[in-house]
Structure formats: structure tokens, C-alpha cells
Design a protein around this motif. Structure first.
Motif, PDB file in Angstrom:
ATOM      1  N   ILE A 245      44.909  44.737  41.120  1.00 11.28           N
ATOM      2  CA  ILE A 245      43.462  44.577  41.117  1.00 11.28           C
ATOM      3  C   ILE A 245      43.060  43.672  39.954  1.00 11.28           C
ATOM      4  O   ILE A 245      43.866  43.381  39.065  1.00 11.28           O
ATOM      5  N   VAL A 246      41.796  43.249  39.974  1.00  8.85           N
ATOM      6  CA  VAL A 246      41.190  42.563  38.834  1.00  8.85           C
ATOM      7  C   VAL A 246      40.237  43.544  38.176  1.00  8.85           C
ATOM      8  O   VAL A 246      39.371  44.132  38.845  1.00  8.85           O
ATOM      9  N   LEU A 247      40.394  43.765  36.884  1.00 10.57           N
ATOM     10  CA  LEU A 247      39.615  44.774  36.178  1.00 10.57           C
ATOM     11  C   LEU A 247      38.202  44.286  35.886  1.00 10.57           C
ATOM     12  O   LEU A 247      37.995  43.116  35.538  1.00 10.57           O
ATOM     13  N   ASP A 248      37.236  45.197  36.022  1.00  5.21           N
ATOM     14  CA  ASP A 248      35.855  44.828  35.744  1.00  5.21           C
ATOM     15  C   ASP A 248      35.609  44.783  34.234  1.00  5.21           C
ATOM     16  O   ASP A 248      36.462  45.166  33.425  1.00  5.21           O
ATOM     17  N   GLU A 249      34.436  44.312  33.874  1.00  7.28           N
ATOM     18  CA  GLU A 249      34.131  44.083  32.462  1.00  7.28           C
ATOM     19  C   GLU A 249      34.170  45.374  31.657  1.00  7.28           C
ATOM     20  O   GLU A 249      34.686  45.407  30.534  1.00  7.28           O
ATOM     21  N   LYS A 250      33.636  46.466  32.227  1.00 13.79           N
ATOM     22  CA  LYS A 250      33.613  47.733  31.496  1.00 13.79           C
ATOM     23  C   LYS A 250      35.018  48.261  31.260  1.00 13.79           C
ATOM     24  O   LYS A 250      35.345  48.730  30.159  1.00 13.79           O
ATOM     25  N   SER A 251      35.869  48.197  32.277  1.00 12.16           N
ATOM     26  CA  SER A 251      37.250  48.658  32.113  1.00 12.16           C
ATOM     27  C   SER A 251      37.990  47.817  31.085  1.00 12.16           C
ATOM     28  O   SER A 251      38.731  48.353  30.251  1.00 12.16           O
ATOM     29  N   CYS A 252      37.772  46.511  31.125  1.00 10.65           N
ATOM     30  CA  CYS A 252      38.435  45.635  30.159  1.00 10.65           C
ATOM     31  C   CYS A 252      37.992  45.941  28.731  1.00 10.65           C
ATOM     32  O   CYS A 252      38.797  45.900  27.803  1.00 10.65           O
TER      33      CYS A 252
ATOM     34  N   ALA B 274      37.812  40.273  29.911  1.00 10.15           N
ATOM     35  CA  ALA B 274      37.174  40.559  31.191  1.00 10.15           C
ATOM     36  C   ALA B 274      37.871  39.772  32.298  1.00 10.15           C
ATOM     37  O   ALA B 274      38.233  38.615  32.116  1.00 10.15           O
ATOM     38  N   GLY B 275      38.065  40.443  33.439  1.00 13.56           N
ATOM     39  CA  GLY B 275      38.736  39.796  34.555  1.00 13.56           C
ATOM     40  C   GLY B 275      40.241  39.824  34.482  1.00 13.56           C
ATOM     41  O   GLY B 275      40.912  39.153  35.282  1.00 13.56           O
ATOM     42  N   SER B 276      40.797  40.605  33.554  1.00 13.20           N
ATOM     43  CA  SER B 276      42.256  40.690  33.434  1.00 13.20           C
ATOM     44  C   SER B 276      42.849  41.446  34.633  1.00 13.20           C
ATOM     45  O   SER B 276      42.185  42.279  35.246  1.00 13.20           O
TER      46      SER B 276
END
Length: 240
Positions: free
Chosen positions: A185-192, A199-201
């Protein structure tokens, strides 16, 4: 390097593959500095922009990390998990686990959670979201669900350790095995932000079910791991 149909791969991918092979072969060890963009450009006969693209690929894969203004360095190897308890896996690997509770609540389950836990209409779940750390480095965000009727009082007792241990000690539940589905998946800003990455990692979504000795699903979880710091070992039985 030819691709499908004889087409050549972009130069930055070829450079990334060459450096990746050197890292995996331990020719470049953890914490070793990577050649600069200028040095890579001269070595491979490409522009600094192309060299930068190659480094970005390796960074997204977790093989290198940028430390401005010092440069780019070979990253520590990923933590190799088996499917199961984060706490138990950290202890097995000789690492110190920790959990930070982000929230805990009794709530209505979504359809997937209801189906996994085999709940009737109107039944609620006890839900936890926790940030999991290893040696104080954030590695994963766990969202875990238990049937509320089967886990009275658990919301007041969640600690920094294993929820599996808590369920076993409080309710005498004998946990037997887990299975999981892993997805990129691509991680959202809050998770990052929680995981201290850009962001977007890239991330790994692990959707997990844990069963008791009778074969009933007692825990449903959606765990999100940093793709640059986690890998998973999978064992398959070859007997029929």
C-alpha cells in the motif's frame, strides 16, 4: 539491462539494481556512505538527475536512507517478522518492543470485521489502535478488534505489552494460530507522520485473523508496517 520484448530498462533502474546487489552482497554494509550523486553520475556516465532517481528508488525500497546534509547511507536490514504477536517477535529477535495507545473504544464493527469474528447484527467490538515501536523506532500501526461480549473490561486494561497475553490471562483463551494476507500500500499522511517517514511512503498492510484451539476467530487485525523497515517470513507445509 533488456526488459520485456528486448526493451532496455531506464538507466536509473539499472544503477539502482547494481547498487542493490552490492548492498545485498554486503559489499556496502549498514551505515556505509553511498557515493554522491556526482560520483554516481561520473561512475555510470549519467546526469546527476538520473543518479538521484536511482537513489530515490533505493530509498523507497528501504535499502538506503538520506541524512541531510551528511549524505545518503546504507540502511539497517529490515526486521524479519513472522506472522504473530509483535511483542513476541521483538523478543525473539532480541529487540525491545513498546506500544503507544492511540485510541481504544467499543464500537460497531465494519462488515469485514463482523464476518471475521462471526458476530450477529447489533454486536459490538472492542477496538484498539496502537503505535508499535522497536528500540523506540516506530515500525507499525496496529488496529485490533475483539468481540466485546467475549472481552469484558479489556478497554481498561490495555498496557504496553502483548494483547495476546492480555486475552490469555484475562479470559483463559487458548490462542492456536494466525493467518494473514499481506498487501503493498501507499501510506497516508497521518500514518507517515506517526511512523516518522515521508508522506506517500510505501507500506505493508497485514490483515490478520487469530483463532483459538476450537477454530473460532477471536481477533481480527489490520496492521500497517513501514515497508522500509519490515519484511515477513512465510513457511508453507508441502505435505498434502
Amino acid at each position: 539491462m533488456p526488459g520485456p520484448g528486448g526493451a532496455r530498462s531506464p538507466r536509473y533502474l539499472t544503477i539502482a539494481a547494481t547498487l542493490r546487489d552490492r548492498i545485498l552482497a554486503r559489499e556496502l554494509a549498514p551505515h556505509d556512505p553511498l557515493p554522491s550523486e556526482r560520483e554516481l553520475g561520473e561512475q555510470f556516465g549519467v546526469s546527476r538527475m538520473t543518479a538521484r532517481q536511482a537513489i530515490t528508488v533505493l530509498e523507497s525500497e528501504g535499502h538506503v536512507c538520506r541524512r541531510p546534509p551528511r549524505g545518503t547511507f546504507v540502511a539497517e536490514p529490515r526486521v524479519r517478522f513472522r506472522i504473530g504477536s509483535f511483542t513476541e517477535e521483538a523478543n525473539r529477535l532480541g529487540r525491545r518492543p513498546r506500544a503507544e495507545l492511540l485510541w481504544a473504544a467499543e464500537t460497531e464493527p465494519d462488515p469485514d470485521t463482523r464476518a471475521a469474528l462471526d458476530l450477529h447484527d447489533g454486536a459490538t467490538v472492542h477496538a484498539f489502535r496502537r503505535l508499535r515501536l522497536m528500540e523506540d523506532e516506530p515500525i507499525a500501526i496496529e488496529t485490533t478488534y475483539f468481540a466485546a461480549a467475549a472481552t469484558p473490561g479489556i478497554l481498561d486494561k490495555a498496557d504496553e505489552g502483548s494483547l495476546w497475553t492480555l486475552v490469555t490471562e484475562l479470559y483463559g483463551t487458548e490462542l492456536h494460530h494466525s493467518d494473514a494476507v499481506l498487501e503493498s500500500i501507499v501510506l497516508d499522511e497521518k500514518s507517515c507522520a506517526l511512523l516518522h517517514i515521508r508522506a506517500g511512503s510505501p507500506g505493508i498492510m497485514l490483515t490478520r485473523r487469530t483463532y483459538d484451539a476450537a477454530g473460532a476467530c477471536v481477533e481480527y487485525a489490520r496492521d500497517v508496517y513501514r515497508a522500509d523497515r519490515a519484511a515477513f517470513e512465510v513457511t508453507a507445509s508441502l505435505t498434502s
